[in-house]
Design a protein around this motif. Structure first.
Motif, PDB file in Angstrom:
ATOM      1  N   ILE A 152     -20.561  33.178  -7.732  1.00  0.00           N
ATOM      2  CA  ILE A 152     -21.758  32.359  -8.006  1.00  0.00           C
ATOM      3  C   ILE A 152     -22.369  32.830  -9.317  1.00  0.00           C
ATOM      4  N   THR A 153     -22.536  31.897 -10.248  1.00  0.00           N
ATOM      5  CA  THR A 153     -22.952  32.303 -11.597  1.00  0.00           C
ATOM      6  C   THR A 153     -24.251  31.607 -12.035  1.00  0.00           C
ATOM      7  N   PRO A 180     -21.027  27.098 -10.192  1.00  0.00           N
ATOM      8  CA  PRO A 180     -21.854  27.310 -11.392  1.00  0.00           C
ATOM      9  C   PRO A 180     -23.300  26.930 -11.116  1.00  0.00           C
ATOM     10  N   GLU A 182     -26.765  24.824 -11.508  1.00  0.00           N
ATOM     11  CA  GLU A 182     -26.986  23.382 -11.608  1.00  0.00           C
ATOM     12  C   GLU A 182     -27.322  22.947 -13.035  1.00  0.00           C
ATOM     13  N   PRO A 213     -27.780  24.783  -4.352  1.00  0.00           N
ATOM     14  CA  PRO A 213     -27.171  26.062  -3.985  1.00  0.00           C
ATOM     15  C   PRO A 213     -27.079  26.345  -2.492  1.00  0.00           C
ATOM     16  N   GLY A 217     -23.949  27.949  -0.761  1.00  0.00           N
ATOM     17  CA  GLY A 217     -24.159  29.381  -0.554  1.00  0.00           C
ATOM     18  C   GLY A 217     -24.064  29.758   0.916  1.00  0.00           C
ATOM     19  N   THR A 232     -24.217  36.679  -9.881  1.00  0.00           N
ATOM     20  CA  THR A 232     -25.132  37.085 -10.954  1.00  0.00           C
ATOM     21  C   THR A 232     -26.305  36.125 -10.940  1.00  0.00           C
ATOM     22  N   GLY A 233     -27.503  36.680 -10.912  1.00  0.00           N
ATOM     23  CA  GLY A 233     -28.695  35.837 -10.876  1.00  0.00           C
ATOM     24  C   GLY A 233     -29.910  36.670 -10.542  1.00  0.00           C
ATOM     25  N   SER A 234     -30.888  36.031  -9.929  1.00  0.00           N
ATOM     26  CA  SER A 234     -32.161  36.706  -9.688  1.00  0.00           C
ATOM     27  C   SER A 234     -32.063  37.688  -8.521  1.00  0.00           C
ATOM     28  N   VAL A 237     -32.551  36.005  -4.988  1.00  0.00           N
ATOM     29  CA  VAL A 237     -31.365  35.376  -4.378  1.00  0.00           C
ATOM     30  C   VAL A 237     -30.363  36.460  -3.964  1.00  0.00           C
ATOM     31  N   HIS A 240     -31.406  37.704  -0.717  1.00  0.00           N
ATOM     32  CA  HIS A 240     -31.077  36.693   0.304  1.00  0.00           C
ATOM     33  C   HIS A 240     -29.594  36.806   0.696  1.00  0.00           C
TER      34      HIS A 240
HETATM   35  P1  ADP Z   1     -31.962  31.987 -12.193  1.00  0.00           P
HETATM   36  O1  ADP Z   1     -33.350  32.448 -11.917  1.00  0.00           O
HETATM   37  O2  ADP Z   1     -31.291  32.653 -13.311  1.00  0.00           O
HETATM   38  O3  ADP Z   1     -31.793  30.505 -12.198  1.00  0.00           O
HETATM   39  P2  ADP Z   1     -30.903  32.134  -9.548  1.00  0.00           P
HETATM   40  O4  ADP Z   1     -30.735  33.409  -8.840  1.00  0.00           O
HETATM   41  O5  ADP Z   1     -31.899  31.162  -9.036  1.00  0.00           O
HETATM   42  O6  ADP Z   1     -31.149  32.577 -11.035  1.00  0.00           O
HETATM   43  O7  ADP Z   1     -29.520  31.358  -9.655  1.00  0.00           O
HETATM   44  C1  ADP Z   1     -28.311  31.970  -9.994  1.00  0.00           C
HETATM   45  C2  ADP Z   1     -27.198  31.244  -9.260  1.00  0.00           C
HETATM   46  O8  ADP Z   1     -27.418  31.412  -7.867  1.00  0.00           O
HETATM   47  C3  ADP Z   1     -27.155  29.744  -9.511  1.00  0.00           C
HETATM   48  O9  ADP Z   1     -25.816  29.304  -9.497  1.00  0.00           O
HETATM   49  C4  ADP Z   1     -27.896  29.196  -8.303  1.00  0.00           C
HETATM   50  O10 ADP Z   1     -27.523  27.863  -7.980  1.00  0.00           O
HETATM   51  C5  ADP Z   1     -27.400  30.150  -7.229  1.00  0.00           C
HETATM   52  N1  ADP Z   1     -28.240  30.207  -6.020  1.00  0.00           N
HETATM   53  C6  ADP Z   1     -29.568  30.030  -5.910  1.00  0.00           C
HETATM   54  N2  ADP Z   1     -29.943  30.109  -4.615  1.00  0.00           N
HETATM   55  C7  ADP Z   1     -28.835  30.366  -3.876  1.00  0.00           C
HETATM   56  C8  ADP Z   1     -28.541  30.551  -2.489  1.00  0.00           C
HETATM   57  N3  ADP Z   1     -29.506  30.491  -1.564  1.00  0.00           N
HETATM   58  N4  ADP Z   1     -27.265  30.782  -2.125  1.00  0.00           N
HETATM   59  C9  ADP Z   1     -26.286  30.843  -3.037  1.00  0.00           C
HETATM   60  N5  ADP Z   1     -26.487  30.655  -4.352  1.00  0.00           N
HETATM   61  C10 ADP Z   1     -27.737  30.422  -4.781  1.00  0.00           C
END
Ligand code: ADP
Length: 485
Positions: A152-153, A180, A182, A213, A217, A232-234, A237, A240
């Motif tokens: 998940i990117t 990827p 959205e 997501p 997810g 990779t992300g916040s 998440v 979670h």
């Molecule tokens: P950002 O703040 O950089 O947008 P996010 O953590 O929200 O970071 O998103 C990073 C990735 O994680 C994206 O591909 C997003 O769609 C995905 N994502 C967000 N929420 C979830 C979830 N509940 N489960 C799986 N993937 C998720």
């Protein structure tokens, strides 16, 4: 709408076939520089994700384990595919992300270099026999592919982030289901097109699903045949995902948020530190997890440093990434813009001084995502920009007197991804490096990750490493085989 030979189909890819899935719904992808709709992509969900996992399982059953030579060929094939289509993938990336075209093309090269690195080192994953013979047995260690993996990117490196994960997954022989962000699915679709044209991967080895997501997810978290997720992300998440995978005890590789300090001592080369800071801070418009979030300059050089920095910041050109001469593109979306504005307003309201940039009250409420590069001095720890990641073109500058004080300030965060330290004093650098709780400490450089070295975070910044030999071992399960005589 975007017109590209790599985007003849803006769809997902499952089991070697392009597919829009069954929902019949589509979501829009916008150019953040113009607001124009670039394309519509299919809303995929639980069913498509399950189908992608099944396709991955089939690929895994083909000839387990895929030979090292086979995997090297895949890696070289993907590397060559990205290189062959660098210009077009870079153009698509620039249009959907907003970063300058040169930077976007550089990201494609960066992505290719991860596949190249893994191709060169994949033989480290071959089985090996340990020299001792404990318990009268000969012991061999095999590195088995962990299984079908979920990747998940985020949107900030639409091709760089998947390259780090996919290169190591292919090296391990793991099929993947890729999701990827959205905001930036088109670069990934283009990369899949390039890979399917230029590289010879078995059907089901790489699968692409996209859409909101949660449904995707949730399936990746709960499905018993996905033993690992790389995300990779916040940090929110990431937390979670930890909770959602606990029942299945899944392996997680998480690269999460940062709060990078950039520390400059009196004895540093000021001109070099300013240049390194500019290159580090404004990459991707300040929207990377290794971008400096807080600047600390020692009191003796603070005035000189601020003046030189303000001149450089004011000279940066903000504009459409497709225009030659643009240094900084737009922010990715309105939420990103509003966060930077909030941080600047908060810092000014709490006593900061605007040395470069535009006062937030003079910026339009909406309609433009171009945020002027900004330097605020007199920054204090209670300001939002010190404890939240701004993810935009703001440099908040604070001054410090002593090594102890700046160390305490730099480490005063739950995050521990990147940090930067500028000093000519080797003994001090060694003291600081051992005390800084960050996975990456640039010493007299603002450079970020590279395929050759392991990169990842301490504390709430993540688990696991990408790059280096450490990253190569992320997607394998070591299996011990003692053999009696
Ligand atoms: P950002 O703040 O950089 O947008 P996010 O953590 O929200 O970071 O998103 C990073 C990735 O994680 C994206 O591909 C997003 O769609 C995905 N994502 C967000 N929420 C979830 C979830 N509940 N489960 C799986 N993937 C998720």
């Amino acid at each position: 709408m975007i017109d590209s030979p790599l985007l003849e189909r803006t769809e997902g890819f499952i089991g070697g076939r392009w597919t829009a899935g069954d929902s019949g719904k589509r979501f829009s992808v916008l150019n953040p520089a113009t607001g124009e709709e670039l394309a519509q992509c299919p809303v995929m969900g639980a069913e498509e994700t399950t189908a992608a996992i099944e396709a991955g399982k089939k690929a895994l059953r083909l000839t387990p384990p895929f030979s090292i030579d086979q995997r090297r060929q895949w890696l070289e094939g993907v590397r060559d595919a990205l290189k062959a289509e660098k210009r077009e993938i870079g153009r698509i990336l620039c249009l959907e992300h907003g970063k300058p075209l040169k930077e976007a093309e550089g990201e494609v090269d960066y992505a290719a270099s991860f596949f190249d690195y893994c191709a060169r080192y994949v033989d480290q994953l071959a089985p090996h026999t340990i020299p001792e013979k404990p318990k009268d047995c000969e012991w061999t260690v095999h590195y088995q592919p962990i299984g079908v993996v979920g990747l998940i990117t985020p949107w900030n490196f639409p091709i760089g982030m998947i390259a780090k994960k996919l290169s190591a997954a292919l090296a391990a022989g793991c099929p993947s289901v890729i999701k990827p962000a959205e905001d930036t699915p088109l670069t990934m679709i283009a990369a899949f097109q390039a890979i399917s044209r230029h590289a010879d991967l078995p059907d089901g080895m790489i699968n692409l699903v996209m859409g909101p997501p949660k449904p995707i997810g949730d399936v990746l978290c709960e499905h018993p045949d996905v033993p690992m997720l790389s995300f990779t992300g916040s940090t929110g998440v990431g937390q979670h995902l930890i909770r959602a995978t606990a029942d299945r005890v899944k392996k997680l590789s998480l690269e999460l948020g940062g709060n990078a300090p950039f520390i400059v001592f009196d004895d540093a080369d000021v001109d070099s530190a300013v240049e390194q800071l500019i290159a580090n801070k404004f990459r991707g418009g300040g929207q990377t997890c290794v971008c400096t979030n807080r600047l600390y300059v020692q009191a003796g050089i603070a005035g000189e440093f601020a003046d030189k920095l303000a001149a450089r910041v004011s000279a940066l050109r903000v504009g459409d990434g497709m225009d030659e001469g643009t240094d900084i593109g737009p922010l990715i979306n309105q939420a990103g813009f509003d966060k930077v504005r909030r941080h600047v307003s908060d810092a000014l309201a709490k006593g900061g001084t605007l040395l470069a940039g535009t006062h937030p009250d003079e910026l339009p409420e909406s309609g433009s995502l171009f945020y002027p590069p900004t330097l605020v001095t007199g920054v204090m720890p209670d300001m939002a920009c010190c404890h939240e990641e701004t993810f935009g073109p703001l440099i908040p500058m604070a001054t410090f007197e002593t090594e102890e004080a700046v160390l305490q300030a730099a480490n005063d965060t739950d995050f521990g991804l990147a940090s930067y330290l500028f000093t000519a004093d080797k003994a001090r650098a060694e003291r600081m490096i051992s005390a800084l709780r960050f996975g990456h400490v640039g010493w007299n450089t603002g450079t970020g990750p590279t395929p050759e070295a392991p990169f990842g975070g301490f504390k709430l910044s993540g688990i696991g490493r990408e790059g280096g030999v450490e990253g190569l071992f992320e997607f394998v399960e070591p299996q011990t085989v003692p053999r009696g005589s």
